[in-house]
Design a protein around this motif. Structure first.
Motif, PDB file in Angstrom:
ATOM      1  N   ALA A 117       0.846  -1.190   0.000  1.00 16.53           N
ATOM      2  CA  ALA A 117       0.000   0.000   0.000  1.00 16.53           C
ATOM      3  C   ALA A 117       0.881   1.239   0.000  1.00 16.53           C
ATOM      4  CB  ALA A 117      -0.899   0.003   1.227  1.00 16.53           C
ATOM      5  N   PHE A 118       0.396   2.300  -0.613  1.00 17.21           N
ATOM      6  CA  PHE A 118       1.050   3.605  -0.488  1.00 17.21           C
ATOM      7  C   PHE A 118       0.004   4.609  -0.059  1.00 17.21           C
ATOM      8  CE2 PHE A 118      -0.357   3.534  -4.898  1.00 17.21           C
ATOM      9  CZ  PHE A 118      -0.892   4.792  -5.083  1.00 17.21           C
ATOM     10  N   PHE A 119       0.460   5.641   0.626  1.00 22.74           N
ATOM     11  CA  PHE A 119      -0.449   6.630   1.179  1.00 22.74           C
ATOM     12  C   PHE A 119      -0.058   8.013   0.697  1.00 22.74           C
ATOM     13  CE2 PHE A 119      -0.198   3.012   3.996  1.00 22.74           C
ATOM     14  CZ  PHE A 119      -1.528   2.656   4.068  1.00 22.74           C
ATOM     15  N   GLY A 120      -1.052   8.832   0.489  1.00 23.96           N
ATOM     16  CA  GLY A 120      -0.830  10.159  -0.051  1.00 23.96           C
ATOM     17  C   GLY A 120      -0.146  11.092   0.930  1.00 23.96           C
ATOM     18  N   SER A 121       0.241  12.219   0.396  1.00 25.72           N
ATOM     19  CA  SER A 121       0.889  13.260   1.191  1.00 25.72           C
ATOM     20  C   SER A 121       0.052  14.533   1.088  1.00 25.72           C
ATOM     21  CB  SER A 121       2.297  13.508   0.648  1.00 25.72           C
ATOM     22  OG  SER A 121       2.212  13.985  -0.688  1.00 25.72           O
ATOM     23  N   ASN A 147      -4.360   7.602  -2.227  1.00 22.82           N
ATOM     24  CA  ASN A 147      -3.853   6.335  -1.687  1.00 22.82           C
ATOM     25  C   ASN A 147      -4.044   5.244  -2.721  1.00 22.82           C
ATOM     26  OD1 ASN A 147      -3.562   7.694   0.787  1.00 22.82           O
ATOM     27  ND2 ASN A 147      -5.599   7.093   1.438  1.00 22.82           N
ATOM     28  N   TYR A 201      -4.269   3.627  -8.144  1.00 21.73           N
ATOM     29  CA  TYR A 201      -4.821   4.610  -7.221  1.00 21.73           C
ATOM     30  C   TYR A 201      -6.254   4.256  -6.855  1.00 21.73           C
ATOM     31  CZ  TYR A 201      -0.733   7.370  -8.332  1.00 21.73           C
ATOM     32  OH  TYR A 201       0.553   7.802  -8.481  1.00 21.73           O
ATOM     33  N   GLU A 202      -6.584   4.417  -5.578  1.00 20.57           N
ATOM     34  CA  GLU A 202      -7.925   4.113  -5.084  1.00 20.57           C
ATOM     35  C   GLU A 202      -8.905   5.173  -5.597  1.00 20.57           C
ATOM     36  OE1 GLU A 202     -10.097   3.852  -0.815  1.00 20.57           O
ATOM     37  OE2 GLU A 202      -8.040   3.087  -0.902  1.00 20.57           O
TER      38      GLU A 202
END
Length: 190
Positions: free
Chosen positions: A54-58, A64, A102-103
């Motif tokens: 998973a990656f998460f936004g900034s 995300n 991307y979700e």
């Protein structure tokens, strides 16, 4: 695209490396570092890890999602070693391939949906526009005078108050929902 499609892409990536002659390097695959899945492969000279994480936004990009990462282990990890004590850390991979999904949204029956960065950005902007429109078009209507007797019954029952000061009572109607407020307490009726 849903999670099934990401599984298919992950399988295709692993299959591609297996067809190039890579084999599974079992000794480095124990443990988890929070990733969704990983497999370690070797050609006898190097160890690569293919993983879904998973990656998460900034602040700059609040999107995300999930990503398929292919990376090479550092030189301390020895291929095909039964006694290898070096951990293959995800953060120390020399990444040479990264595919992001991307979700976009979610649904109760089908789970989350994924797409490109442009699709996710458009979906997020539409979500914010709908949210803003919902709150701008509906105004709370004060119906305290009409509903005072009902409000008193609710305050007695829900807040356990015996003596009610009518000046502290407010009844509002907002988008089909009623709210009875007494001092610092609120009770919502649907």
């Amino acid at each position: 695209m849903n999670y099934t499609d990401i599984n298919k892409k992950y399988t295709a990536t692993v299959t591609e490396y297996l067809s190039k002659g890579y084999t599974i390097n079992t000794r480095t695959m124990s443990g988890s570092q929070g990733d969704y899945a990983h497999i370690d492969l070797t050609n006898g000279n190097e160890v690569i890890r293919i993983m879904v994480d998973a990656f998460f936004g900034s602040f700059d990009n609040p999107l995300n999602g999930l990503e398929i990462i292919v990376g090479r282990a550092d030189s301390e990890v020895i291929p095909n070693s039964e006694n290898d004590y070096h951990t293959l850390w995800n953060t120390k991979l020399d990444i040479f391939s990264r595919e992001r999904f991307y979700e976009i949204g979610a649904d109760r029956c089908h789970g989350k949906f994924y797409g490109t960065m442009e699709e996710a950005t458009a979906a997020q902007e539409l979500k914010y526009k709908r949210y803003a429109a919902k709150w701008q078009t509906s105004k709370a209507e004060d119906i305290t005078a009409k509903a005072m007797e009902i409000a008193k019954r609710i305050i007695r029952r829900e807040f356990k108050v015996k003596r009610i000061c009518e000046a502290d009572v407010t009844v509002s109607k907002y988008s089909g929902t009623y709210a009875v407020k007494y001092r610092n307490k609120v009770y919502r009726l649907h």
